[in-house]
Design a protein around this motif. Sequence first.
Motif, PDB file in Angstrom:
ATOM      1  N   SER A 144       0.832  -1.192   0.000  1.00 28.51           N
ATOM      2  CA  SER A 144       0.000   0.000   0.000  1.00 28.51           C
ATOM      3  C   SER A 144       0.872   1.248   0.000  1.00 28.51           C
ATOM      4  O   SER A 144       1.923   1.283   0.632  1.00 28.51           O
ATOM      5  CB  SER A 144      -0.903   0.006   1.236  1.00 28.51           C
ATOM      6  N   SER A 145       0.452   2.288  -0.694  1.00 23.80           N
ATOM      7  CA  SER A 145       1.196   3.546  -0.698  1.00 23.80           C
ATOM      8  C   SER A 145       1.134   4.222   0.669  1.00 23.80           C
ATOM      9  O   SER A 145       1.927   5.100   0.955  1.00 23.80           O
ATOM     10  CB  SER A 145       0.638   4.484  -1.770  1.00 23.80           C
ATOM     11  N   ARG A 146       0.223   3.788   1.505  1.00 27.69           N
ATOM     12  CA  ARG A 146       0.105   4.346   2.858  1.00 27.69           C
ATOM     13  C   ARG A 146       0.826   3.484   3.880  1.00 27.69           C
ATOM     14  O   ARG A 146       0.742   3.733   5.063  1.00 27.69           O
ATOM     15  CB  ARG A 146      -1.373   4.473   3.221  1.00 27.69           C
ATOM     16  N   GLY A 147       1.490   2.456   3.410  1.00 24.62           N
ATOM     17  CA  GLY A 147       2.251   1.584   4.299  1.00 24.62           C
ATOM     18  C   GLY A 147       1.544   0.264   4.539  1.00 24.62           C
ATOM     19  O   GLY A 147       0.332   0.215   4.708  1.00 24.62           O
ATOM     20  N   GLY A 148       2.308  -0.822   4.554  1.00 26.82           N
ATOM     21  CA  GLY A 148       1.757  -2.142   4.808  1.00 26.82           C
ATOM     22  C   GLY A 148       1.387  -2.870   3.539  1.00 26.82           C
ATOM     23  O   GLY A 148       1.323  -2.287   2.454  1.00 26.82           O
ATOM     24  N   ALA A 149       1.168  -4.171   3.688  1.00 24.67           N
ATOM     25  CA  ALA A 149       0.812  -5.012   2.548  1.00 24.67           C
ATOM     26  C   ALA A 149      -0.665  -4.839   2.207  1.00 24.67           C
ATOM     27  O   ALA A 149      -1.505  -4.670   3.086  1.00 24.67           O
ATOM     28  CB  ALA A 149       1.106  -6.474   2.873  1.00 24.67           C
ATOM     29  N   MET A 150      -0.971  -4.878   0.931  1.00 25.32           N
ATOM     30  CA  MET A 150      -2.356  -4.765   0.474  1.00 25.32           C
ATOM     31  C   MET A 150      -3.207  -5.923   0.983  1.00 25.32           C
ATOM     32  O   MET A 150      -4.396  -5.755   1.233  1.00 25.32           O
ATOM     33  CB  MET A 150      -2.415  -4.720  -1.060  1.00 25.32           C
ATOM     34  N   LYS A 151      -2.621  -7.093   1.173  1.00 25.26           N
ATOM     35  CA  LYS A 151      -3.398  -8.239   1.643  1.00 25.26           C
ATOM     36  C   LYS A 151      -3.822  -8.082   3.096  1.00 25.26           C
ATOM     37  O   LYS A 151      -4.692  -8.795   3.573  1.00 25.26           O
ATOM     38  CB  LYS A 151      -2.616  -9.539   1.458  1.00 25.26           C
ATOM     39  N   ASP A 152      -3.230  -7.108   3.826  1.00 22.58           N
ATOM     40  CA  ASP A 152      -3.574  -6.869   5.224  1.00 22.58           C
ATOM     41  C   ASP A 152      -4.531  -5.697   5.420  1.00 22.58           C
ATOM     42  O   ASP A 152      -4.802  -5.309   6.553  1.00 22.58           O
ATOM     43  CB  ASP A 152      -2.291  -6.621   6.039  1.00 22.58           C
ATOM     44  N   LEU A 153      -5.038  -5.126   4.341  1.00 21.82           N
ATOM     45  CA  LEU A 153      -5.965  -3.999   4.470  1.00 21.82           C
ATOM     46  C   LEU A 153      -7.226  -4.437   5.214  1.00 21.82           C
ATOM     47  O   LEU A 153      -7.794  -5.488   4.934  1.00 21.82           O
ATOM     48  CB  LEU A 153      -6.355  -3.454   3.099  1.00 21.82           C
ATOM     49  N   THR A 154      -7.657  -3.614   6.150  1.00 17.38           N
ATOM     50  CA  THR A 154      -8.850  -3.909   6.944  1.00 17.38           C
ATOM     51  C   THR A 154     -10.103  -3.354   6.261  1.00 17.38           C
ATOM     52  O   THR A 154     -10.004  -2.595   5.292  1.00 17.38           O
ATOM     53  CB  THR A 154      -8.730  -3.282   8.342  1.00 17.38           C
ATOM     54  N   ASP A 155     -11.256  -3.708   6.817  1.00 23.64           N
ATOM     55  CA  ASP A 155     -12.527  -3.177   6.316  1.00 23.64           C
ATOM     56  C   ASP A 155     -12.487  -1.652   6.251  1.00 23.64           C
ATOM     57  O   ASP A 155     -12.853  -1.053   5.248  1.00 23.64           O
ATOM     58  CB  ASP A 155     -13.684  -3.591   7.230  1.00 23.64           C
ATOM     59  N   GLY A 156     -12.077  -1.040   7.351  1.00 19.69           N
ATOM     60  CA  GLY A 156     -12.074   0.416   7.448  1.00 19.69           C
ATOM     61  C   GLY A 156     -11.154   1.076   6.438  1.00 19.69           C
ATOM     62  O   GLY A 156     -11.489   2.115   5.866  1.00 19.69           O
ATOM     63  N   LYS A 157      -9.981   0.496   6.198  1.00 20.70           N
ATOM     64  CA  LYS A 157      -9.042   1.081   5.228  1.00 20.70           C
ATOM     65  C   LYS A 157      -9.589   1.001   3.810  1.00 20.70           C
ATOM     66  O   LYS A 157      -9.486   1.958   3.041  1.00 20.70           O
ATOM     67  CB  LYS A 157      -7.689   0.370   5.314  1.00 20.70           C
ATOM     68  N   ILE A 158     -10.176  -0.121   3.460  1.00 19.73           N
ATOM     69  CA  ILE A 158     -10.727  -0.271   2.107  1.00 19.73           C
ATOM     70  C   ILE A 158     -11.917   0.666   1.914  1.00 19.73           C
ATOM     71  O   ILE A 158     -12.025   1.367   0.901  1.00 19.73           O
ATOM     72  CB  ILE A 158     -11.125  -1.739   1.830  1.00 19.73           C
ATOM     73  N   TYR A 159     -12.798   0.714   2.918  1.00 23.28           N
ATOM     74  CA  TYR A 159     -13.975   1.589   2.835  1.00 23.28           C
ATOM     75  C   TYR A 159     -13.542   3.053   2.735  1.00 23.28           C
ATOM     76  O   TYR A 159     -14.089   3.824   1.952  1.00 23.28           O
ATOM     77  CB  TYR A 159     -14.874   1.363   4.050  1.00 23.28           C
ATOM     78  N   HIS A 160     -12.566   3.450   3.539  1.00 28.31           N
ATOM     79  CA  HIS A 160     -12.041   4.827   3.522  1.00 28.31           C
ATOM     80  C   HIS A 160     -11.493   5.159   2.136  1.00 28.31           C
ATOM     81  O   HIS A 160     -11.733   6.241   1.595  1.00 28.31           O
ATOM     82  CB  HIS A 160     -10.956   4.971   4.594  1.00 28.31           C
ATOM     83  N   THR A 161     -10.768   4.224   1.541  1.00 30.21           N
ATOM     84  CA  THR A 161     -10.176   4.450   0.223  1.00 30.21           C
ATOM     85  C   THR A 161     -11.247   4.558  -0.854  1.00 30.21           C
ATOM     86  O   THR A 161     -11.155   5.417  -1.734  1.00 30.21           O
ATOM     87  CB  THR A 161      -9.179   3.328  -0.112  1.00 30.21           C
ATOM     88  N   ILE A 162     -12.279   3.723  -0.792  1.00 28.03           N
ATOM     89  CA  ILE A 162     -13.369   3.821  -1.774  1.00 28.03           C
ATOM     90  C   ILE A 162     -14.085   5.158  -1.613  1.00 28.03           C
ATOM     91  O   ILE A 162     -14.442   5.813  -2.592  1.00 28.03           O
ATOM     92  CB  ILE A 162     -14.364   2.653  -1.622  1.00 28.03           C
ATOM     93  N   THR A 163     -14.285   5.578  -0.378  1.00 24.96           N
ATOM     94  CA  THR A 163     -15.017   6.819  -0.103  1.00 24.96           C
ATOM     95  C   THR A 163     -14.250   8.050  -0.554  1.00 24.96           C
ATOM     96  O   THR A 163     -14.815   8.945  -1.184  1.00 24.96           O
ATOM     97  CB  THR A 163     -15.345   6.914   1.398  1.00 24.96           C
ATOM     98  N   TYR A 164     -12.960   8.130  -0.238  1.00 26.87           N
ATOM     99  CA  TYR A 164     -12.176   9.332  -0.522  1.00 26.87           C
ATOM    100  C   TYR A 164     -11.211   9.203  -1.700  1.00 26.87           C
ATOM    101  O   TYR A 164     -10.786  10.195  -2.256  1.00 26.87           O
ATOM    102  CB  TYR A 164     -11.373   9.738   0.716  1.00 26.87           C
ATOM    103  N   GLY A 165     -10.813   7.987  -2.036  1.00 25.58           N
ATOM    104  CA  GLY A 165      -9.810   7.796  -3.071  1.00 25.58           C
ATOM    105  C   GLY A 165      -8.413   7.969  -2.485  1.00 25.58           C
ATOM    106  O   GLY A 165      -8.243   8.425  -1.358  1.00 25.58           O
ATOM    107  N   VAL A 166      -7.411   7.581  -3.265  1.00 24.88           N
ATOM    108  CA  VAL A 166      -6.012   7.751  -2.866  1.00 24.88           C
ATOM    109  C   VAL A 166      -5.160   7.755  -4.129  1.00 24.88           C
ATOM    110  O   VAL A 166      -5.443   7.018  -5.076  1.00 24.88           O
ATOM    111  CB  VAL A 166      -5.561   6.648  -1.880  1.00 24.88           C
TER     112      VAL A 166
END
Length: 194
Positions: A144-166
């Motif tokens: 992830s560009s925000r740090g950490g592996a993409m396979k470890d993204l949580t519900d909140g991180k994915i939802y936040h990204t869909i809502t705001y974009g990155v």
Amino acid sequence: MLAMNKFRILGTTAIAIAASVIITSCKDKRSTGWEYAPNMYEHIAYEPDQANANFKDGKTAQVPPAGTIPVGFKRFDYPNNKDGYEKASLEVKNLLANNQKNFAEGKALFVTFCSPCHGMTGQGDGLVVQHGYPPPPSYSKGQSSRGGAMKDLTDGKIYHTITYGVNAMGSYASQVAPDERWKIVMYVHHLQNL
């Protein structure tokens, strides 16, 4: 004799009616006649951009009162920054049932909105990438560009990204309803395990 009086009365009545119709029809050529329910075609409501003396500021379009929420709107009180992203990761959980129906709808939404960039399997190889745009990271192997592996993204991180974009990904808040975003989150978790 009685029959002649009846014809005379009927004839006089017919002539009077015909004369009144002719006289009233010649009065005003621009008249449409009687008005039935004039409020149906004489607009009495204010347009949003019109001046309106009913309000102190003179505007028809008013800002909603503070703290009000539009009908059907669901609040997401996490700011569009790194702190909001991390806070959403800890606090926001998917409340939709993890069943076949939601999973199938999540897949369909992912194919429609996400696969052009992320690809059908979430490997970052969508059609947009094939046309020369930079690829997004793989859900199962990328970082992830925000740090950490993409396979470890949580519900909140994915939802936040869909809502705001990155980064190059814009916000999908206006295209995808909150419940639909949760279904996409559910399907992205499946792609993280591929």
